[in-house]
Design a protein around this motif. Structure first.
Motif, short mmCIF file in Angstrom:
data_model
loop_
_atom_site.label_atom_id
_atom_site.label_comp_id
_atom_site.label_asym_id
_atom_site.label_seq_id
_atom_site.Cartn_x
_atom_site.Cartn_y
_atom_site.Cartn_z
N CYS A 2 0.79 -1.29 -0.12
CA CYS A 2 0.00 -0.08 -0.02
C CYS A 2 0.88 1.32 -0.10
CB CYS A 2 -0.87 0.05 1.14
SG CYS A 2 -0.16 -0.05 2.77
N HIS A 11 2.16 2.73 2.66
CA HIS A 11 2.10 3.38 3.95
C HIS A 11 3.42 3.49 4.60
CE1 HIS A 11 -2.70 3.85 3.62
NE2 HIS A 11 -2.17 4.76 3.93
N CYS A 39 -1.16 -3.65 7.47
CA CYS A 39 -0.92 -2.22 7.69
C CYS A 39 -1.96 -1.66 8.65
CB CYS A 39 -0.99 -1.44 6.33
SG CYS A 39 -0.94 0.29 6.40
N MET A 93 -3.14 1.44 8.87
CA MET A 93 -3.73 2.41 8.28
C MET A 93 -4.73 1.92 7.28
SD MET A 93 -2.34 5.08 9.53
CE MET A 93 -2.66 6.45 8.33
N CYS A 94 -4.39 0.85 6.71
CA CYS A 94 -5.49 0.52 5.65
C CYS A 94 -5.72 -0.95 5.56
CB CYS A 94 -5.17 0.91 4.26
SG CYS A 94 -3.55 -0.06 3.83
ZN ZN Z 1 -1.31 0.77 4.28
#
Ligand code: ZN
Ligand code: ZN
Length: 208
Positions: free
Chosen positions: A90, A92, A123, A125-126
């Protein structure tokens, strides 16, 4: 492709060596740079100032809120405590952390000096799952295709350089074994993975 290996390397067929031509020498691949082409590549001094610009933006770990910094270009192999890490699926960017393993076998080395670890990570974040690796600035200016800001990284090795450089190298198939061709990171030779072989890095700046 049909038996003409040269066609894999240059879009417009030509026997003349151009800047960026690749020469297959009994399995070793050479990159041909012309003086004009090399004028577009960053010097070590420029790379150092690109690194300082990146660090001056004070990228932060979005989870730990600690400030991240790319180590000096001379430092290789040893992962720094403040080194940025990335989820290669991703983009991040985070600081090193031990949690998020999807498999139990992942090593948890205290001090943040673990090598590129095995095991897939999620991750925070996502929630995309994939390898989590430290980021390294590509140090060899001659392998850059321009002197643009280092905003992208090769997957899965984590070498960081300009967008034009990652896109260019991701499209160059290199001999892999006797029959296969595969794109590779020019800095370390790792075969590229993922949909594109590279990722745009998503940095979080300081929250203010
Ligand atoms: Zn991510
Ligand atoms: Zn690499």
């Amino acid at each position: 492709m049909k038996g003409m290996m040269g066609k894999l390397y240059v879009e417009n067929e030509s026997n003349t060596l151009q800047d960026g031509s690749l020469i297959d020498l009994c399995g070793a691949t050479l990159l041909w740079r012309t003086p004009a082409g090399l004028r577009h590549t960053p010097t070590l001094k420029q790379l150092e100032s690109l690194r300082q610009e990146l660090n001056a933006a004070r990228p932060q770990c979005p989870v730990g809120f600690n400030t991240l910094a790319f180590p000096s270009l001379a430092q290789r192999e040893i992962v720094d405590k403040k080194q940025p890490w990335v989820y290669v699926n991703c983009g991040h960017v985070h600081g090193y952390h031990n949690w998020g393993y999807r498999k139990e076998k992942g090593p948890a080395v205290p001090g943040g000096t673990a090598p590129a670890s095995t095991g897939e990570r999620e991750c925070p974040m996502c929630r995309r799952v994939g390898p989590y690796v430290p980021l390294w600035l590509g140090c060899e200016g001659g392998l850059y295709l321009d002197a643009g800001p280092p905003t992208h990284a090769f997957c899965p090795c984590g070498h960081v350089c300009s967008e034009k450089t990652v896109v260019g190298w991701s499209q160059i198939p290199l001999p892999h074994g006797t029959h296969a061709f595969h794109a590779a990171c020019p800095f370390c030779g790792t075969w590229l993975t993922g949909e594109q072989g590279h990722i745009k890095l998503i940095f979080q700046g300081p929250v203010d």
